[in-house]
Enzyme design. Structure first.
Site, mmCIF file in Angstrom:
data_model
loop_
_atom_site.group_PDB
_atom_site.id
_atom_site.type_symbol
_atom_site.label_atom_id
_atom_site.label_comp_id
_atom_site.label_asym_id
_atom_site.label_seq_id
_atom_site.Cartn_x
_atom_site.Cartn_y
_atom_site.Cartn_z
ATOM 1 N NE ARG A 1 -3.682 2.221 2.359
ATOM 2 C CZ ARG A 1 -4.158 2.775 3.437
ATOM 3 N NH1 ARG A 1 -3.945 2.233 4.612
ATOM 4 N NH2 ARG A 1 -4.853 3.869 3.364
ATOM 5 C CG HIS A 6 2.772 7.568 0.149
ATOM 6 N ND1 HIS A 6 2.151 8.803 0.152
ATOM 7 C CD2 HIS A 6 2.117 6.811 1.049
ATOM 8 C CE1 HIS A 6 1.181 8.784 1.045
ATOM 9 N NE2 HIS A 6 1.123 7.586 1.596
ATOM 10 C CE LYS A 34 -4.238 10.075 0.910
ATOM 11 N NZ LYS A 34 -3.117 9.116 0.819
ATOM 12 C CB THR A 38 3.502 13.292 -0.221
ATOM 13 O OG1 THR A 38 2.935 14.401 0.474
ATOM 14 C CG2 THR A 38 4.937 13.624 -0.609
ATOM 15 C CG HIS A 109 1.887 5.920 8.130
ATOM 16 N ND1 HIS A 109 0.627 6.121 7.594
ATOM 17 C CD2 HIS A 109 2.139 7.000 8.916
ATOM 18 C CE1 HIS A 109 0.153 7.277 8.046
ATOM 19 N NE2 HIS A 109 1.045 7.818 8.841
ATOM 20 C CG PHE A 110 4.244 10.120 3.481
ATOM 21 C CD1 PHE A 110 5.454 10.099 2.828
ATOM 22 C CD2 PHE A 110 3.680 11.337 3.805
ATOM 23 C CE1 PHE A 110 6.098 11.289 2.486
ATOM 24 C CE2 PHE A 110 4.303 12.522 3.478
ATOM 25 C CZ PHE A 110 5.522 12.494 2.805
#
Length: 112
Positions: A1, A6, A34, A38, A109-110
């Protein structure tokens, strides 16, 4: 994901047309647009190297975040009509924070 949402190592991004295309292509316009995303313009090796930097605190309080400087494109929603999401793109080289997990550690995760 994380990779789907990203990472785009093949492009330089920065334009609104880039954001409009990529947000749709990567599945971030359904079921709703969304608000912001980024894209990191570095290969996965460079991003994995960020996971090897010293741990810092994430926004959620966990201590599994890491920071590095990469080229990015930020895509901000400017409007939508009839399911057509429109974005404004802005490119820069800047500090990013990502959460990493696993052994070996990989980005999940960003964080900002």
């Amino acid at each position: 994901r994380f990779l789907r949402q990203h990472v785009d190592s093949t492009q330089r991004g920065v334009t609104s047309s880039y954001c409009n295309t990529m947000m749709e292509r990567r599945g971030m316009t359904r079921p709703r647009c969304k608000q912001f995303n980024t894209f990191i313009h570095a290969d996965i090796g460079a991003i994995n190297n960020i996971c090897r930097t010293p741990n810092i605190r994430c926004k959620n309080g966990k201590e599994n975040c890491h920071e590095g400087v990469v080229r990015v494109t930020g895509c901000r929603l400017t409007g939508s009509s009839w399911g057509n999401c429109r974005y404004q793109g802005r490119g820069s080289s800047r500090r990013v924070v990502i959460a990493c997990e696993g052994n070996p550690q990989v980005p999940v995760h960003f964080d900002g």
